[in-house]
Every structure is written in structure tokens, then in C-alpha cells.
Design a protein around this motif. Structure first.
Motif, PDB file in Angstrom:
ATOM      1  N   ARG A  39       0.684  -1.328   0.087  1.00  0.00           N
ATOM      2  CA  ARG A  39       0.248  -0.509   0.347  1.00  0.00           C
ATOM      3  C   ARG A  39       0.787   1.052  -0.011  1.00  0.00           C
ATOM      4  O   ARG A  39       1.831   1.310   0.938  1.00  0.00           O
ATOM      5  CB  ARG A  39      -0.944  -0.528   1.269  1.00  0.00           C
ATOM      6  N   TYR A  40       0.258   2.196  -0.578  1.00  0.00           N
ATOM      7  CA  TYR A  40       0.983   3.828  -0.899  1.00  0.00           C
ATOM      8  C   TYR A  40       0.313   4.320   0.295  1.00  0.00           C
ATOM      9  O   TYR A  40      -1.325   4.614   0.044  1.00  0.00           O
ATOM     10  CB  TYR A  40       1.539   4.199  -1.928  1.00  0.00           C
ATOM     11  N   LYS A  50      -4.989   6.187   0.553  1.00  0.00           N
ATOM     12  CA  LYS A  50      -3.865   5.851   0.644  1.00  0.00           C
ATOM     13  C   LYS A  50      -4.607   3.842  -0.418  1.00  0.00           C
ATOM     14  O   LYS A  50      -5.725   4.274  -0.859  1.00  0.00           O
ATOM     15  CB  LYS A  50      -4.247   4.310   1.927  1.00  0.00           C
ATOM     16  N   LEU A  51      -3.195   3.898  -0.922  1.00  0.00           N
ATOM     17  CA  LEU A  51      -3.854   3.859  -2.679  1.00  0.00           C
ATOM     18  C   LEU A  51      -3.264   1.971  -2.748  1.00  0.00           C
ATOM     19  O   LEU A  51      -2.362   2.019  -2.244  1.00  0.00           O
ATOM     20  CB  LEU A  51      -2.817   4.245  -3.505  1.00  0.00           C
ATOM     21  N   GLU A  70       5.268   6.149  -9.264  1.00  0.00           N
ATOM     22  CA  GLU A  70       3.950   6.179 -10.157  1.00  0.00           C
ATOM     23  C   GLU A  70       3.079   7.847  -9.649  1.00  0.00           C
ATOM     24  O   GLU A  70       2.577   8.781  -9.957  1.00  0.00           O
ATOM     25  CB  GLU A  70       3.837   5.757 -11.429  1.00  0.00           C
ATOM     26  N   ALA A  71       2.516   6.674  -8.733  1.00  0.00           N
ATOM     27  CA  ALA A  71       1.483   6.942  -8.085  1.00  0.00           C
ATOM     28  C   ALA A  71       2.068   8.967  -7.442  1.00  0.00           C
ATOM     29  O   ALA A  71       0.973   9.276  -7.486  1.00  0.00           O
ATOM     30  CB  ALA A  71       0.765   6.855  -6.747  1.00  0.00           C
ATOM     31  N   ALA A  72       3.492   8.747  -6.598  1.00  0.00           N
ATOM     32  CA  ALA A  72       3.310  10.190  -6.563  1.00  0.00           C
ATOM     33  C   ALA A  72       3.446  11.386  -7.179  1.00  0.00           C
ATOM     34  O   ALA A  72       3.945  12.261  -7.106  1.00  0.00           O
ATOM     35  CB  ALA A  72       4.606   9.839  -5.239  1.00  0.00           C
ATOM     36  N   GLU A  83      -8.978   7.796  -6.696  1.00  0.00           N
ATOM     37  CA  GLU A  83      -9.906   8.473  -7.141  1.00  0.00           C
ATOM     38  C   GLU A  83      -9.731   7.712  -8.625  1.00  0.00           C
ATOM     39  O   GLU A  83     -10.570   7.402  -9.266  1.00  0.00           O
ATOM     40  CB  GLU A  83     -10.607   9.749  -7.092  1.00  0.00           C
ATOM     41  N   GLN A  84      -8.593   7.562  -9.049  1.00  0.00           N
ATOM     42  CA  GLN A  84      -8.413   7.251 -10.728  1.00  0.00           C
ATOM     43  C   GLN A  84      -8.955   5.887 -10.649  1.00  0.00           C
ATOM     44  O   GLN A  84      -9.197   5.052 -11.575  1.00  0.00           O
ATOM     45  CB  GLN A  84      -6.912   7.828 -10.916  1.00  0.00           C
TER      46      GLN A  84
END
Length: 403
Positions: A39-40, A50-51, A70-72, A83-84
Motif C-alpha cells: 500500500r501507498y 491510501k492506495l 508513479e502515484a507520487a 480516485e483515478q
């Protein structure tokens, strides 16, 4: 300290889930089952989000860090990665199927309008999904819905066809609202051409009750259905309440059947006080149910009850060739109410036995359950029905007994 491949391999499950951090918001969550999830954690618009990135070891430490970076970057560009990810799961409007949209319709419309969604849900799952469930909402035609509705009419269930039309119309009304359908295909099928509802005033006469029960028990329908029809008449319950009944709800010693709130149309628990005759019917059903927890386990299943329309079909079969004017199972409740009122029983007692909510000011201030009166009344009613069967004579009067 940052994680290493060796440290990851050494992680062991515990009694409760726990987390181990890596660096810059990346961490793993270790579950009691042994599963490990990457998780991130990050902040977006002042809130922590969190993702979920994937499972370890399918997603390695190195690749998890790449996905974190990439998420950052997505966050830095002013977008929420979580959300994406959710938006990516939503199918395009042109591809949303009836089955997918139906779940949204029940969640966002039906569940907010009514406490018990079991009836429309049954029509959706049994009659609609098998025919057009896989079809995109935009592509459903009038011919599609006509096929569904007329199939039910051809089976002789015009009222059910009307209910199906209502579910379909409401669903496609909402599809129009959501921009997922160009038209409502149901509007080309007016309700007056599907089912013309009749006034709800059918109550059986005493002679018709006798002829109905004799016809039912002499017919070739399943023994369970014969007992169920008799039991509905004696207990004044709704068909769905009996179909959902479990043996844990029936107390033979106290002669009571407890209908839980989730099985009651009113959404409140209800006690049915069982007459001697009703207890005997339940005892025979217990033998027929064998080891099942259900009072009416379905054919070939110990864990599922009969289909909702099965007792309706049994009633129609039992009455074939009889001269009794048509009636529905619900009319048995009206029959009991009518004859009990004619025999002098107070309306409040009858209404409580029917599990009706008493309206108006009386309903607000009258919280009485009338347990002793209901028990006495239901025994009187069972004795009255028995007198019709055994002698053919109509015995009227509150405390009358067959000589």
C-alpha cells in the motif's frame, strides 16, 4: 529503515494484521492468513489517502517502489491516485450491462424507497437478468422487455407480469436520468395492456373455504403445499413469511411462531399464536423437512426454500376443474379478517393478528399486543375451519362449537 528482500521473506503472520513501512509512504500489510499487500499512503487536498498497489510476492519490492513513484507524480500533478483507480473500474456508459446497472438501481433507488427489496429483487434476478442481464443498457429494445413481460403473461401470471413491467420501467427511468439509455423501452407497453388490477375485495364464503381445502387435499400437488395453504389460512400470515420460516422460529412447547423483523413486511418482529391444528400442521412439515433448518425446503435442496411463485402455482393446480371463483393466496388473509369481524372479534385484535400497522391516532397511542385475545381468536378460527371441513355446516358465533 527501508525494507529489503530478505526482510520481506522473513515476515510471518500474527493473530492480527500489522504493517511494516518501507520509505516515502510505501508499506506492506501482513494478514493473519499470511497474505501480504503493498500500500501507498499519501496526502491529497489536505486529507490522508491510501492506495493498494498489489500483492507480494507477485509485486516485488522493486516494482512496488516504481508504482509508488508513479502515484507520487500523480499527486504532484494535482490528482488523486485512489480516485483515478476507482474511475478506471467504472465501465464506459456504452458498455454498462443491465445486470451491472441493476445493482446500482437497487442500491440508489429501490433500497431508499422501501424497507423490503426482496420482491423486486426476485423479479430482477429470476426474470430480467437471465434474458437481458448481459446486454448493454443502451441496446435494450422494446422487443426485449416485451419478451420478458409476455413470458410471464403466457404462464398465466398477469399480476406478476405487471410487477415485472413496474420494475423494468423504474429501472429504465433511472437509466435515462443517469444518461445511460436514450429512451425507456417499457413506455411502448402500457400497463393497461399488461395487467388491469382488480379491486381487492375477494373474500371466500364458508362454503368456498370448505370446497377449497377439500380440493387442495384431494389434488396431486405436493403434500408440503397442501399443508402450507391450510397453514396460511389458519395463521393469517403472508405467503413470504411462511416461505422464509425456519424451525428455530417455531416453538412447539409454547405454541408460538416468531417471525423475525427481517422476514416481516412491517419490518418489526411478529408472534403468531398457534392453534392446536396449526401445531399439527407444523409437526407434519417438520417430518417432511427432515434435517433442513427451513420449514419449506425446496425440491432437491435442504438449504433453499421453494420459489416465490411455487405456492401460487400449486393453488392454481389444485383449483383446476373446480367451480370456485378465482382467488389469490393473499385473499385468504382477507377471508379470515372478514369472517372474524363478522363473528364479533375486535378490529384491533384482528389487525394485530394480521401483522398490520394500525394507522392514525389509535396507532400512535395503542401499543397493546392483545396476546391472550389473539391466542383465543386463532384457536376459535381453527376450530371454525375444522367444523367446515368435518361437517360441511357453517357455524357462526364467537364461542360456537360443533355439536
Amino acid at each position: 529503515m527501508a525494507l529489503t528482500d530478505i526482510a520481506l521473506k522473513a515476515l510471518k503472520p500474527r493473530d492480527k494484521a500489522y504493517t511494516v513501512t518501507d520509505d516515502r509512504g510505501l508499506y506492506v500489510e501482513v494478514f493473519p492468513t499470511g497474505g501480504i499487500i503493498w500500500r501507498y499512503r499519501y496526502r491529497f487536498a489536505g486529507k490522508q489517502e491510501k492506495l493498494t498497489l498489489g500483492k507480494y510476492p507477485a509485486l516485488s519490492l522493486r516494482n512496488a517502489r516504481v508504482k509508488r513513484d508513479e502515484a507520487a507524480r500523480t499527486v504532484a500533478l494535482g490528482h488523486s491516485p485512489a480516485e483515478q483507480k476507482q474511475l478506471a473500474k467504472v465501465p464506459a456508459p456504452d458498455t454498462i450491462t443491465v445486470a451491472e446497472f441493476g445493482e446500482r438501481f437497487f442500491r440508489e433507488v429501490v433500497a431508499k424507497d422501501r424497507q423490503d427489496v426482496s420482491s423486486p429483487r426476485r423479479y430482477f434476478e429470476k426474470s430480467i437478468v437471465p434474458v437481458i442481464g448481459a446486454k448493454p443498457v443502451r441496446e435494450v429494445t422494446t422487443e426485449d422487455v416485451r419478451t420478458i413481460i409476455w413470458r410471464k403473461k403466457d404462464e398465466g401470471f398477469d399480476a406478476a407480469a405487471g410487477q415485472l413491467r413496474s420494475v423494468l420501467k423504474r429501472m429504465f427511468d433511472y437509466a435515462l436520468t443517469c444518461g445511460l439509455a436514450p429512451i425507456n423501452p417499457v413506455l411502448a407497453l402500457p400497463m393497461r395492456h399488461v395487467h388491469k388490477s382488480r379491486s381487492r375485495d375477494r373474500a371466500l364464503s364458508p362454503d368456498e373455504i370448505r370446497d377449497f381445502l377439500r380440493a387442495a387435499f384431494e389434488s396431486n400437488i405436493r403434500r408440503q403445499f397442501k399443508l402450507a395453504l391450510h397453514l396460511i389460512l389458519l395463521t393469517m400470515v403472508r405467503k413470504s413469511e411462511l416461505l422464509l420460516a425456519r424451525w428455530s422460529d417455531v416453538d412447539f412447547e409454547q405454541a408460538e411462531w416468531h417471525i423475525p423483523a427481517e422476514h416481516s413486511k412491517t419490518g418489526k418482529p411478529h408472534i403468531v399464536y398457534l392453534s392446536r391444528q396449526a401445531v399439527e400442521l407444523f409437526r407434519e412439515l417438520k417430518v417432511l423437512a427432515d434435517t433442513s433448518e427451513l420449514v419449506l425446503p425446496g425440491r432437491g435442496s435442504r438449504t433453499k426454500t421453494f420459489a416465490h411463485n411455487s405456492i401460487n402455482t400449486a393453488l392454481k393446480t389444485a383449483l383446476q376443474g373446480q367451480t370456485i371463483p378465482a382467488f389469490t393466496i393473499h385473499d385468504l388473509r382477507r377471508t379470515a379478517s372478514t369472517l372474524l369481524h363478522e363473528n364479533g372479534w375486535p378490529s384491533d385484535v384482528v389487525e394485530k393478528a394480521l401483522n398490520h400497522i394500525i394507522g392514525g391516532v389509535r396507532g400512535v397511542y395503542n401499543r397493546a399486543e392483545y396476546a391472550p385475545q389473539r391466542r383465543e381468536m386463532l384457536q376459535f378460527w381453527a376450530d371454525y375451519i375444522e367444523s367446515l371441513i368435518t361437517s360441511g355446516k357453517v357455524i357462526m358465533g364467537r364461542f360456537s362449537r360443533q355439536a
